[in-house]
Write a protein that holds these residues in place. Structure first.
Motif, mmCIF file in Angstrom:
data_model
loop_
_atom_site.group_PDB
_atom_site.id
_atom_site.type_symbol
_atom_site.label_atom_id
_atom_site.label_comp_id
_atom_site.label_asym_id
_atom_site.label_seq_id
_atom_site.Cartn_x
_atom_site.Cartn_y
_atom_site.Cartn_z
ATOM 1 N N HIS A 62 -10.526 -16.805 -4.963
ATOM 2 C CA HIS A 62 -9.408 -16.849 -5.441
ATOM 3 C C HIS A 62 -8.818 -15.269 -5.139
ATOM 4 O O HIS A 62 -6.990 -15.898 -5.268
ATOM 5 N N LEU A 63 -8.757 -14.811 -6.173
ATOM 6 C CA LEU A 63 -8.221 -13.660 -6.040
ATOM 7 C C LEU A 63 -7.418 -12.731 -4.563
ATOM 8 O O LEU A 63 -6.703 -12.084 -4.811
ATOM 9 N N GLU A 66 -3.888 -13.838 -4.020
ATOM 10 C CA GLU A 66 -2.645 -13.673 -4.795
ATOM 11 C C GLU A 66 -1.788 -12.964 -4.239
ATOM 12 O O GLU A 66 -0.438 -13.423 -4.769
ATOM 13 N N ARG A 73 3.100 -12.024 -4.539
ATOM 14 C CA ARG A 73 2.129 -12.226 -4.938
ATOM 15 C C ARG A 73 2.671 -14.161 -5.106
ATOM 16 O O ARG A 73 4.181 -14.228 -5.881
ATOM 17 N N GLY A 74 1.858 -14.997 -5.197
ATOM 18 C CA GLY A 74 2.156 -15.916 -4.966
ATOM 19 C C GLY A 74 2.770 -17.063 -3.933
ATOM 20 O O GLY A 74 2.882 -18.046 -3.313
ATOM 21 N N GLY A 127 -3.329 -9.804 -11.599
ATOM 22 C CA GLY A 127 -3.895 -10.931 -10.398
ATOM 23 C C GLY A 127 -5.477 -11.596 -11.001
ATOM 24 O O GLY A 127 -5.782 -12.798 -10.855
ATOM 25 N N THR A 130 -5.016 -13.617 -13.740
ATOM 26 C CA THR A 130 -4.165 -14.879 -13.622
ATOM 27 C C THR A 130 -6.082 -15.591 -12.784
ATOM 28 O O THR A 130 -5.787 -17.131 -13.564
ATOM 29 N N GLN A 131 -6.442 -15.062 -12.191
ATOM 30 C CA GLN A 131 -7.389 -16.007 -11.838
ATOM 31 C C GLN A 131 -8.393 -15.814 -12.125
ATOM 32 O O GLN A 131 -9.726 -16.840 -12.148
#
Length: 430
Positions: A62-63, A66, A73-74, A127, A130-131
């Motif tokens: 997942h990371l 990022e 980012r995103g 990040g 978030t993850q």
């Protein structure tokens, strides 16, 4: 440099070579459709995590979406979708795989993005935070709140079969471990494993070999390794000599499940292929042995299952059944054991044997029917089997399996005193 080839009609041609930094490259050219898949497989999975820091490998799946120094980012998924592509990643106990599929005129974009992931990932606290929430939600959806989730993802089985080897841990890991980890630990994990010398790059589809090699050299050739190539020592498990009996509870189910689970050889073993045959023989469709007996004839089960989970160092083999009505789990165990005993004492029929061969021939052809599937197979065969050419010759292993092999493997691995007997029950009322 090696050129892959075989005499089969569905031969998959490929070329493979190494860059100076150790990155292994596999190219497959197929110009029948204007599509390419570019993927990077890293030799890092949940078995490589430090004690007390489980879940790192899956977390990185997942990371590393990022962002990078050159991808905000995103923005990763927006870039892919806006260019007509798709992407995904997945993690096992042994490896992590990232890939993009694009119209072939976006090959260079795919290579640039994967080189950015390897060279310039941005690993910062926002990040990670978030993850962390994303992974927690994934665990809730797939394991904690999903019926039979602990069986599907092995978290209710593997800890009982592996006492020493990290295969006993969950791939998704412990949320407490992830919460406790510091930012510098994530950075160190990246430096240790996400290097060219621990990866294979595969590009498959509508490409021109020379042009693709030039792009790969431009985008990946100058990436340096942050650490030496990881070395691994296989942790030897103590043999299981007495039946392990356990009970697991699941608040999401009403119908219990009986599981018989065995520890088996790693994926490179020929016997792992024989266990594939046994699975199909037992529960591969409505004409299979366990289905006909337990579902159709005796009407004691509403569903039966048999499947191997092959991994690099060891495997597991799972048999199971859901009872119909008030049938006891002991009754299901007796019925499954009767089928195992039959395998151990009698050779399968010629008709069953020919049907198995036909099913695996068809399965082999279908596995190479898409560019995405070919890319994944090439990367996996190189990294986990040390043999890229399996993409063309694996069917020969299946063809070589005899009825005598099936009987021998059933006797060697499917013994009562070498298994876990798991009662998977609904959570008792409070």
């Amino acid at each position: 440099m090696l050129i892959g080839g075989a005499t089969l009609a569905q031969e998959v041609p490929y070329e493979e070579y190494d860059l100076d930094n150790g990155l292994h490259v596999i190219l497959h050219q197929d110009n029948t459709a204007p599509v390419i898949t570019a993927g990077v497989m890293y030799h890092v999975g949940s078995k490589d995590e430090d004690p007390g820091r489980t879940g790192f490998a899956h977390f990185f799946e997942h990371l590393l979406f990022e962002g990078t120094e050159n991808i905000e980012r995103g923005q990763w998924f927006d870039i892919v979708s806006s260019h007509g592509g798709s992407n995904n990643a997945n993690t096992t106990q042994d490896r992590t795989y990232y890939y993009e599929t694009f119209p072939s005129n976006n090959l260079e974009l795919a290579l640039w993005m994967e080189s950015e992931r390897m060279l310039h990932p941005v690993i910062n606290q926002i990040g990670v935070d978030t993850q962390n929430e994303v992974v927690k939600e994934e665990k809730r959806q797939r394991i904690d709140n999903a019926p039979y989730g602990k069986v599907i993802y092995g978290t209710g089985i593997n800890p009982h079969l592996f006492g020493k080897h990290p295969y006993g841990k969950s791939v998704i890991g412990s949320m407490e471990d992830l919460d406790a980890a510091q930012l510098d630990e994530f950075i160190a994990f990246n430096h240790k494993f996400y290097n060219p010398n621990n990866a294979v790059l595969v590009v498959a589809g509508d490409i021109k070999i020379d042009e693709t090699k030039k792009m790969i050299s431009d985008y990946f050739g100058t990436i340096t390794n942050n650490a030496p190539k990881p070395t691994r020592t296989v942790i030897e498990e103590t043999p299981i000599t007495n039946t392990i009996k356990e009970t697991e509870y699941d608040s999401n189910i009403q119908i219990p499940l009986k599981i018989l689970a065995y520890r088996t050889p790693g994926m490179k073993s020929r016997d792992a292929y024989v266990l594939d045959y046994i699975s199909t023989l037992l529960t591969g469709g409505k004409s299979s042995r366990m289905y006909k007996k337990m579902v159709d004839e005796q009407k004691i089960a509403m569903q039966v299952l048999a499947f191997p989970r092959t991994m690099e160092d060891y495997g597991t083999y799972i048999l199971g059944a859901l009872p119909l009505g008030d049938v006891s789990l002991d009754t299901l165990t007796t019925a499954m054991d009767e089928e195992i005993t039959k395998l151990q004492t009698e050779l399968i029929t010629d008709r069953e044997y020919q049907k198995l061969r036909n099913q695996f021939e068809n399965q082999f052809v279908n596995s190479n029917s898409s560019i995405q599937g070919i890319a994944n197979s090439l990367a996996r065969n190189y990294m986990l089997y040390d043999d890229t050419s399996l993409i063309n010759k694996e069917i020969e292993i299946y063809r070589s399996i005899t009825p005598e092999d099936i009987k021998r493997v059933a006797n060697e691995y499917l013994k009562k005193n070498q298994r876990l007997e798991l009662d998977y029950l609904a959570e008792p009322a409070q």
